[in-house]
Design an enzyme around this catalytic site. Sequence first.
Site, mmCIF file in Angstrom:
data_model
loop_
_atom_site.group_PDB
_atom_site.id
_atom_site.type_symbol
_atom_site.label_atom_id
_atom_site.label_comp_id
_atom_site.label_asym_id
_atom_site.label_seq_id
_atom_site.Cartn_x
_atom_site.Cartn_y
_atom_site.Cartn_z
ATOM 1 N N ARG A 200 32.571 -42.032 -28.954
ATOM 2 C CA ARG A 200 31.128 -42.182 -29.119
ATOM 3 C C ARG A 200 30.736 -41.862 -30.546
ATOM 4 O O ARG A 200 31.096 -40.801 -31.070
ATOM 5 C CB ARG A 200 30.395 -41.235 -28.164
ATOM 6 C CG ARG A 200 28.907 -41.523 -28.093
ATOM 7 C CD ARG A 200 28.242 -40.785 -26.941
ATOM 8 N NE ARG A 200 27.185 -41.614 -26.396
ATOM 9 C CZ ARG A 200 25.948 -41.169 -26.137
ATOM 10 N NH1 ARG A 200 25.638 -39.904 -26.341
ATOM 11 N NH2 ARG A 200 25.036 -41.984 -25.649
ATOM 12 N N TYR B 48 28.651 -32.856 -34.375
ATOM 13 C CA TYR B 48 29.654 -31.883 -33.909
ATOM 14 C C TYR B 48 30.973 -32.065 -34.676
ATOM 15 O O TYR B 48 31.046 -32.860 -35.608
ATOM 16 C CB TYR B 48 29.810 -31.995 -32.391
ATOM 17 C CG TYR B 48 28.489 -31.710 -31.704
ATOM 18 C CD1 TYR B 48 27.890 -30.448 -31.819
ATOM 19 C CD2 TYR B 48 27.789 -32.708 -31.032
ATOM 20 C CE1 TYR B 48 26.650 -30.191 -31.247
ATOM 21 C CE2 TYR B 48 26.541 -32.456 -30.457
ATOM 22 C CZ TYR B 48 25.983 -31.194 -30.578
ATOM 23 O OH TYR B 48 24.744 -30.943 -30.027
ATOM 24 N N ARG C 63 18.256 -40.449 -20.257
ATOM 25 C CA ARG C 63 17.049 -39.839 -19.691
ATOM 26 C C ARG C 63 16.640 -40.476 -18.364
ATOM 27 O O ARG C 63 16.187 -39.772 -17.456
ATOM 28 C CB ARG C 63 15.914 -39.876 -20.721
ATOM 29 C CG ARG C 63 16.166 -38.871 -21.855
ATOM 30 C CD ARG C 63 15.304 -39.130 -23.051
ATOM 31 N NE ARG C 63 15.662 -40.389 -23.689
ATOM 32 C CZ ARG C 63 15.031 -40.896 -24.751
ATOM 33 N NH1 ARG C 63 14.017 -40.246 -25.286
ATOM 34 N NH2 ARG C 63 15.423 -42.043 -25.272
ATOM 35 N N GLN D 60 33.630 -36.272 -21.269
ATOM 36 C CA GLN D 60 33.338 -36.264 -22.706
ATOM 37 C C GLN D 60 33.839 -34.962 -23.319
ATOM 38 O O GLN D 60 33.409 -33.867 -22.935
ATOM 39 C CB GLN D 60 31.842 -36.421 -23.001
ATOM 40 C CG GLN D 60 31.646 -36.623 -24.517
ATOM 41 C CD GLN D 60 30.218 -36.662 -24.981
ATOM 42 O OE1 GLN D 60 29.455 -35.736 -24.706
ATOM 43 N NE2 GLN D 60 29.847 -37.709 -25.699
HETATM 44 C C1 LIG Z 1 19.294 -33.465 -21.919
HETATM 45 C C2 LIG Z 1 20.164 -34.297 -22.819
HETATM 46 C C3 LIG Z 1 21.458 -33.869 -23.113
HETATM 47 C C4 LIG Z 1 22.312 -34.636 -23.905
HETATM 48 N N1 LIG Z 1 23.607 -34.221 -24.103
HETATM 49 C C5 LIG Z 1 24.500 -35.062 -24.717
HETATM 50 C C6 LIG Z 1 25.910 -34.748 -24.742
HETATM 51 O O1 LIG Z 1 26.384 -33.740 -24.184
HETATM 52 N N2 LIG Z 1 26.725 -35.619 -25.379
HETATM 53 C C7 LIG Z 1 26.253 -36.770 -25.987
HETATM 54 O O2 LIG Z 1 27.036 -37.539 -26.544
HETATM 55 N N3 LIG Z 1 24.925 -37.086 -25.959
HETATM 56 C C8 LIG Z 1 24.063 -36.283 -25.325
HETATM 57 N N4 LIG Z 1 22.725 -36.651 -25.231
HETATM 58 C C9 LIG Z 1 22.282 -37.952 -25.783
HETATM 59 C C10 LIG Z 1 22.242 -39.026 -24.706
HETATM 60 O O3 LIG Z 1 23.547 -39.311 -24.209
HETATM 61 C C11 LIG Z 1 21.633 -40.350 -25.240
HETATM 62 O O4 LIG Z 1 22.370 -40.806 -26.343
HETATM 63 C C12 LIG Z 1 20.153 -40.235 -25.636
HETATM 64 O O5 LIG Z 1 19.422 -39.486 -24.688
HETATM 65 C C13 LIG Z 1 19.506 -41.608 -25.792
HETATM 66 O O6 LIG Z 1 19.668 -42.400 -24.600
HETATM 67 P P1 LIG Z 1 18.460 -42.649 -23.569
HETATM 68 O O7 LIG Z 1 17.393 -43.393 -24.337
HETATM 69 O O8 LIG Z 1 19.020 -43.489 -22.470
HETATM 70 O O9 LIG Z 1 17.965 -41.317 -23.091
HETATM 71 C C14 LIG Z 1 21.847 -35.870 -24.462
HETATM 72 C C15 LIG Z 1 20.536 -36.285 -24.183
HETATM 73 C C16 LIG Z 1 19.719 -35.541 -23.358
HETATM 74 C C17 LIG Z 1 18.324 -36.061 -23.037
#
Ligand SMILES: Cc1cc2nc3c(=O)[nH]c(=O)nc-3n(C[C@H](O)[C@H](O)[C@H](O)COP(=O)(O)O)c2cc1C
Length: 354
Positions: A227, A180, A312, A98
């Site tokens: 994304r 971003y 998560r 990414q």
């Molecule tokens: C610790 C953490 C770091 C994240 N870093 C990014 C990232 O670098 N790039 C991105 O597009 N989304 C990032 N996200 C968002 C996740 O990819 C995702 O969209 C969000 O957690 C919801 O999905 P989930 O319900 O499966 O957790 C991050 C989420 C978490 C929890």
Amino acid sequence: MTTLFDPVKLGDLELANRIVMAPMTRSRAGDGDVPTELNVEYYRQRATAGLIVSEGTQPSENGKGYCRTPGIHTPAQIAGWRQVTDAVHAEGGRIVLQIMHCGRIAAQANKAPGSETIAPSAVRAAGQMFTDAAGMQDFDMPRALETDEIAGVVAEFGQATENALKAGFDGVELHCASGYLPMQFLSTGTNKRTDRYGGSAENRIRAVVEMLEAMVKAAGAGRVGIRICPGVLFNDISDDDPTETYTALLKAIDPMKLAYLHLILLDSPQVDGLKVAKANFTGPLILNDSISLERGNAMVDSGEAAAVSFARYYLSNPDLVRRLREGRELAHFNRKTLYTPGPVGYTDYPFVSE
Ligand SMILES: Cc1cc2nc3c(=O)[nH]c(=O)nc-3n(C[C@H](O)[C@H](O)[C@H](O)COP(=O)(O)O)c2cc1C
């Protein structure tokens, strides 16, 4: 019936199953923003995902915002990532990088000396971020890019893609969500430009389209994804009419035949992102955000999604595919160790025992 455990092809990417590890910044890169043996172990553990999307990775010094995030712009970083991709491939997995340019969401204390915080316009984000050097800091006041500088920033995305392929990645994903740089160009709250990169939706999408074109030129469309999260307000981002903006963006990029659109679903009063995506993007969709196994299976069975991504759950369940397949309990993650250095809360989440 199609389930999350069935294989799928997204462009040139052949996935053994439809369970994608969503990108997660974990702030554990080594000196020089180089991936280390610890990062190798973390990704190796999660390689049974149909596809891993790496943590957001800066294409340049200027693209860095947070502390301890990896880059893809130096030979040492490329070599570090090569260890990661080799480990994932040895386990039969697939991994894309990414590319994340933070733009104005940055604090100088996290960045290399001599680097700059740049954005479409000199509009400072409200809020603060953590820095190792000086604790919580206000977001930087960004410098607005000159029109003739934008080609150089766009070129960073092409170079980062070339570097990613050199590092052994199966493809790349443009991080165009979460406020971003790419999203700063798209959104009226952060893009106050009066040149051909600002004003109308057609102009605001231009930089993002050019970034994707540079990435496609380097890797081929079948290895490039994007994304988005229309309507998200994270990182002080706002847009007067996300439906218009994302309709224009997706209409413009649909003919490129990208590998996939990675859509974060959001309950937004402004825009129905899924509706806009379905109406304007004909390629494969990866859907995300708080999706359960049941809902994910229903999404792929109905054809609404080609795959589903989990963030998560993947954090604390390295063997998520097995746990879902066998109906095992899912472990919870520890919020305190999301971004702390070292293996604790990173590579020590257990696998189910036999
Ligand atoms: C610790 C953490 C770091 C994240 N870093 C990014 C990232 O670098 N790039 C991105 O597009 N989304 C990032 N996200 C968002 C996740 O990819 C995702 O969209 C969000 O957690 C919801 O999905 P989930 O319900 O499966 O957790 C991050 C989420 C978490 C929890």
